[in-house]
Design a protein around this motif. Structure first.
Motif, short mmCIF file in Angstrom:
data_model
loop_
_atom_site.label_atom_id
_atom_site.label_comp_id
_atom_site.label_asym_id
_atom_site.label_seq_id
_atom_site.Cartn_x
_atom_site.Cartn_y
_atom_site.Cartn_z
N SER A 70 0.86 -1.18 0.00
CA SER A 70 0.00 0.00 0.00
C SER A 70 0.90 1.24 0.00
CB SER A 70 -0.91 -0.01 1.23
OG SER A 70 -0.14 0.00 2.41
N PHE A 71 0.29 2.40 -0.28
CA PHE A 71 1.06 3.63 -0.32
C PHE A 71 0.28 4.74 0.35
CE2 PHE A 71 3.10 7.39 -2.02
CZ PHE A 71 4.44 7.03 -1.99
N ASP A 72 0.94 5.46 1.26
CA ASP A 72 0.37 6.61 1.96
C ASP A 72 0.85 7.87 1.25
OD1 ASP A 72 -0.11 8.77 3.71
OD2 ASP A 72 0.12 7.51 5.48
N GLY A 76 4.17 9.80 1.88
CA GLY A 76 5.07 9.44 0.79
C GLY A 76 5.81 8.14 1.00
N VAL A 77 5.15 7.19 1.66
CA VAL A 77 5.83 5.92 1.96
C VAL A 77 4.95 4.72 1.60
CG1 VAL A 77 7.27 6.87 3.80
CG2 VAL A 77 5.04 5.93 4.36
N ALA A 78 5.62 3.65 1.19
CA ALA A 78 4.95 2.37 0.93
C ALA A 78 4.99 1.56 2.21
CB ALA A 78 5.65 1.63 -0.20
N GLY A 79 3.99 0.67 2.35
CA GLY A 79 3.92 -0.18 3.53
C GLY A 79 3.28 -1.51 3.18
N GLY A 80 2.95 -2.26 4.20
CA GLY A 80 2.29 -3.54 3.99
C GLY A 80 0.89 -3.37 3.42
N GLU A 81 0.25 -4.48 3.14
CA GLU A 81 -1.05 -4.45 2.48
C GLU A 81 -2.09 -3.66 3.28
OE1 GLU A 81 -4.40 -7.57 0.88
OE2 GLU A 81 -2.31 -8.15 0.85
#
Length: 176
Positions: A70-72, A76-81
């Protein structure tokens, strides 16, 4: 010669009314902007008219979003699902891009720059975009986030069946 009582007040009122009418006539001839109408139609200076109230608050370049991530957009960061605060999710072997509800996505095609106006004028919105593998580099996508922001993503390279990573750049706006 003496004036009748109250004639001075009438004369002043007529002079004020004549002045106001003269000013309105000049404005009509000169066609000065009045600031009325929808915010998008109000003049804001030279160059393209920017929708009133939208301010860029974030963005980034050469970002990667892998299958199942996922992306916030705000951070501006990607993370887990299921990362908290995430706006976007790439799934289905990196071929489906989804947005957190009640957000929406739209494909607006290739353009000349990141402008919130292009997103505000987008016609077809949905909760997902299928066929992310087929998006060409340079394609612009618009996002209406669940928290009322607007973003434009430009595909730098679409995912494929081998890499399963979408690389993109984006600009995030919010209305103030």
């Amino acid at each position: 010669m003496a004036r009748p009582p109250g004639s001075t007040v009438v004369a002043v009122a007529l002079a004020v009314a004549a002045t106001v009418l003269a000013v309105l006539a000049v404005l009509a001839v000169v066609n000065l902007p009045t600031g009325t109408g929808p915010p998008e139609a109000r003049p804001t200076g030279s160059g393209p008219v920017t929708p009133t109230g939208w301010v860029a608050v974030g963005g980034g370049e050469r970002l990667a979003l892998a299958d199942g991530q996922s992306f916030d957009l705000a951070r501006g960061v990607a993370g887990g699902e299921l990362a908290p605060g995430a706006d976007l999710l790439l799934t289905q072997r990196a071929d489906r891009l989804g947005v957190r509800e009640p957000g929406e996505l739209a494909v607006v095609g290739a353009g000349t720059g990141h402008e919130v106006r292009r997103c505000l004028e987008a016609g077809s919105w949905d909760g997902t975009i299928d066929g992310v593998h087929e998006l060409a580099a340079g394609t612009d996508l618009c996002v209406r986030t669940a928290d009322g922001r607007c973003a434009m993503l430009t595909v730098e390279s679409p995912p494929d069946v081998v890499t399963r990573v979408l690389t993109f750049r984006y600009t995030l706006w919010e209305r103030r």
